[in-house]
Design a protein around this motif. Structure first.
Motif, PDB file in Angstrom:
ATOM      1  N   SER A 195       0.833  -1.212   0.000  1.00 25.39           N
ATOM      2  CA  SER A 195       0.000   0.000   0.000  1.00 25.39           C
ATOM      3  C   SER A 195       0.862   1.253   0.000  1.00 25.39           C
ATOM      4  CB  SER A 195      -0.937  -0.007   1.211  1.00 25.39           C
ATOM      5  OG  SER A 195      -0.211  -0.110   2.411  1.00 25.39           O
ATOM      6  N   GLY A 196       0.819   1.984  -1.097  1.00 26.94           N
ATOM      7  CA  GLY A 196       1.596   3.216  -1.185  1.00 26.94           C
ATOM      8  C   GLY A 196       1.008   4.341  -0.358  1.00 26.94           C
ATOM      9  N   PRO A 197       1.807   5.397  -0.100  1.00 30.78           N
ATOM     10  CA  PRO A 197       3.181   5.547  -0.569  1.00 30.78           C
ATOM     11  C   PRO A 197       4.148   4.569   0.128  1.00 30.78           C
ATOM     12  CG  PRO A 197       2.620   7.334   0.914  1.00 30.78           C
ATOM     13  CD  PRO A 197       1.352   6.565   0.676  1.00 30.78           C
ATOM     14  N   PHE A 198       5.311   4.400  -0.517  1.00 27.59           N
ATOM     15  CA  PHE A 198       6.336   3.499  -0.010  1.00 27.59           C
ATOM     16  C   PHE A 198       7.511   4.317   0.532  1.00 27.59           C
ATOM     17  CE2 PHE A 198       3.921   1.287  -3.247  1.00 27.59           C
ATOM     18  CZ  PHE A 198       3.642   0.078  -2.633  1.00 27.59           C
ATOM     19  N   TYR A 199       8.207   3.732   1.498  1.00 29.69           N
ATOM     20  CA  TYR A 199       9.276   4.446   2.200  1.00 29.69           C
ATOM     21  C   TYR A 199      10.563   3.620   2.192  1.00 29.69           C
ATOM     22  CZ  TYR A 199       5.286   7.025   4.080  1.00 29.69           C
ATOM     23  OH  TYR A 199       4.144   7.765   4.205  1.00 29.69           O
ATOM     24  N   ALA A 200      11.688   4.315   2.261  1.00 28.22           N
ATOM     25  CA  ALA A 200      12.996   3.653   2.392  1.00 28.22           C
ATOM     26  C   ALA A 200      13.901   4.521   3.256  1.00 28.22           C
ATOM     27  CB  ALA A 200      13.638   3.421   1.028  1.00 28.22           C
ATOM     28  N   VAL A 201      14.639   3.889   4.145  1.00 36.11           N
ATOM     29  CA  VAL A 201      15.595   4.608   4.986  1.00 36.11           C
ATOM     30  C   VAL A 201      16.858   3.777   5.104  1.00 36.11           C
ATOM     31  CG1 VAL A 201      14.674   3.631   7.138  1.00 36.11           C
ATOM     32  CG2 VAL A 201      15.944   5.789   7.191  1.00 36.11           C
ATOM     33  N   ARG A 202      17.991   4.448   5.111  1.00 37.71           N
ATOM     34  CA  ARG A 202      19.258   3.737   5.263  1.00 37.71           C
ATOM     35  C   ARG A 202      19.410   3.190   6.671  1.00 37.71           C
ATOM     36  NH1 ARG A 202      24.589   6.498   3.830  1.00 37.71           N
ATOM     37  NH2 ARG A 202      23.725   8.143   5.128  1.00 37.71           N
ATOM     38  N   MET A 203      19.854   1.944   6.761  1.00 34.62           N
ATOM     39  CA  MET A 203      20.175   1.309   8.037  1.00 34.62           C
ATOM     40  C   MET A 203      21.685   1.179   8.109  1.00 34.62           C
ATOM     41  SD  MET A 203      17.121   0.877   9.250  1.00 34.62           S
ATOM     42  CE  MET A 203      17.310  -0.251  10.642  1.00 34.62           C
ATOM     43  N   LEU A 204      22.267   1.701   9.186  1.00 31.42           N
ATOM     44  CA  LEU A 204      23.717   1.810   9.335  1.00 31.42           C
ATOM     45  C   LEU A 204      24.184   1.235  10.670  1.00 31.42           C
ATOM     46  CD1 LEU A 204      23.706   5.566   8.388  1.00 31.42           C
ATOM     47  CD2 LEU A 204      24.867   3.865   6.993  1.00 31.42           C
ATOM     48  N   PRO A 205      25.451   0.798  10.763  1.00 29.66           N
ATOM     49  CA  PRO A 205      26.012   0.421  12.071  1.00 29.66           C
ATOM     50  C   PRO A 205      26.369   1.689  12.840  1.00 29.66           C
ATOM     51  CG  PRO A 205      27.693   0.175  10.378  1.00 29.66           C
ATOM     52  CD  PRO A 205      26.439   0.609   9.670  1.00 29.66           C
TER      53      PRO A 205
END
Length: 470
Positions: free
Chosen positions: A390-400
């Motif tokens: 189900s949009g909208p779609f999200y992306a976030v960077r995962m970092l150490p």
């Protein structure tokens, strides 16, 4: 006559354990703490202790032994840690846990689903359940130890940072505090790690560079690496360079997950090519290594339903906060997966295929690619996840990006005795916790590894100090 039989530098879990075990043996003990309260990083932790062959395990029918723990511990660290101290750690972990129970620490013989529920839990990468979660977390553990310290008459000096060790004829004979000498027959260095010192981080744990400006430290303020100075001024050996514990977090987080909250369960981690590359719930002990194999970070992808389903009450992972970060452009957002692929610069066909594959597996409760259903079940989470559609779609960077502890410390043997650069044992000197090197390795062996390591070697150091004085 010495001012004290034992001076302990640091009043965290390691230092308090050393003070209590030494005082129980009749030593006159002084604990120096640079901050204005006891506890150190132990007080900020869940207080979980990894231990084998305990009464708690026995009460739940868990068969375990120090030898099994030792084999697993060494294998996971590719035998790059020191066998002698590791053997002692595994052998004493159970007896020290029983000692804590006798002091008043409460760990019920029941299964726990996470690091915050008292009981026995599967804490990470250990082969059997060894994570012992105490009531009232790290705070409760520290308070129990400090009550025992007071009851036994061990002195405490808050706001007292040790300047250096006093060394005479190759033996440690006390410490210097505020320019004044305090003489003692034995000294335990338990002043924590080096996480709060940027220069020392750069030297001894360069992986902290990976997250760049997104790095944040959850170790206690007193973790300034004083033990490194002691080593360099007095010819003491160090061990564990390049090792420590970094947790994988979203780039907009700046606090431990207790305060930040957690990302949506229905999410997928993809690499720079837009391909799913890991179990999204892989143990925190090993997940930074997976990220390193994929260019240093992954993208966490989720949908609008997952965002709106986040609980409120946390600092970061809430519906409104994610939306706020999306408005800033930190969290990427698009109406379609194709548009999201463009935002994060990955091939749209790969991202779309990866999400489609997720949607055919996890909603059915089985992940044949990465077996995530097993790690979810171990956390008592229903592996039948909602699809990402189900949009909208999200992306976030995962970092150490979350620095918890560092592992470069004074090289010790199995009796917590510090060694010099020529490999000789230094009379009168012991180390415990993050200030001790040899056991905490490149791989963090299960939740509670650091706290147990601190308390076990603090306990050993106090007992050995008494033995040396006798």
């Amino acid at each position: 006559m010495d001012d004290y039989d034992l001076v302990v530098i640091g009043a965290g879990g390691a230092g308090l354990a050393a003070a209590v075990s030494g005082a129980q043996e009749g030593l006159r003990v002084l604990v120096l703490e640079s901050e204005d309260e006891v506890g150190g990083s132990t007080q900020l932790s869940a207080g979980m202790l990894t231990a084998s062959a305990t009464s708690v395990q026995a009460g739940l029918g868990v068969a375990d032994s120090p030898s099994a723990m030792y084999q697993h511990y060494m294998d996971l660290n590719q035998w790059r840690v020191l066998p002698g101290p590791v053997k002692a750690f595994c052998a004493e972990s159970g007896p020290v846990l029983e000692w804590l129970l006798e002091l008043g620490v409460e760990i019920p013989a029941r299964q726990s689903g996470n690091a915050h529920m008292p009981g026995l839990t599967r804490a990470g990468v250990e082969d059997v359940w060894r994570g012992h979660v105490p009531k009232d977390q790290g705070y409760g553990l520290v308070q129990t130890l400090d009550r025992a310290r007071r009851r036994l008459g061990a002195d405490l000096a808050l706001g007292s940072r040790a300047d250096d060790l006093v060394v005479e004829n190759g033996a440690v004979r006390g410490v210097v505090v505020g320019g004044e000498r305090v003489s003692a027959g034995t000294v335990v260095v338990a002043c924590g790690g080096l996480a709060q010192d940027p220069v020392l981080r750069e030297r001894f744990f360069p992986d902290t560079r990976i997250a760049g400006e997104n790095l944040f430290v959850v170790a206690a303020p007193g973790s300034r690496g004083d033990h490194i100075g002691f080593a360099e001024r007095n010819g003491l050996a160090l061990f564990g360079q390049g090792w420590g514990l970094l947790l994988v977090t979203a780039e907009f987080q700046r606090m431990h997950h207790w305060q930040s909250g957690f990302p949506p369960v229905s999410r997928i981690h993809v690499d720079r090519a837009g391909i799913r590359c890991m179990d999204e719930d892989a143990p925190y002990a090993v997940s930074p290594g997976i990220l390193a194999d994929n260019g240093g970070f992954v993208w966490a992808v989720f949908d609008e339903s997952a965002r709106t389903g986040l609980p409120n009450g946390y600092a970061d992972w809430t519906p409104d906060r994610v939306l706020e970060e999306a408005e800033k452009g930190v969290v990427r957002r698009a109406d379609t997966l194709t548009g999201l692929a463009e935002c994060i610069e990955v091939p749209a066909a790969n991202l779309t295929a990866s999400v489609h594959r997720f949607n055919t597996l996890l909603p059915a409760g089985h992940d044949e690619d990465f077996l995530r259903h097993e790690t979810l079940a171990a956390k008592r989470v229903d592996p039948h996840l909602e699809p990402i559609h189900s949009g909208p779609f999200y992306a976030v960077r995962m970092l150490p990006a979350e620095l918890v502890c560092t592992h470069a410390g004074l090289r010790i043997d199995g009796a917590a005795r510090v060694q010099d650069t020529a490999g000789r044992t230094v009379p009168g000197l012991y180390a415990a916790g993050e200030a001790a090197g040899g056991v905490l390795g490149q791989r963090y062996v299960g939740g509670g590894n650091s706290v147990a390591h601190a308390v076990v070697f603090g306990y050993i150091a106090g007992k050995q100090a008494a033995k040396e004085r006798r």
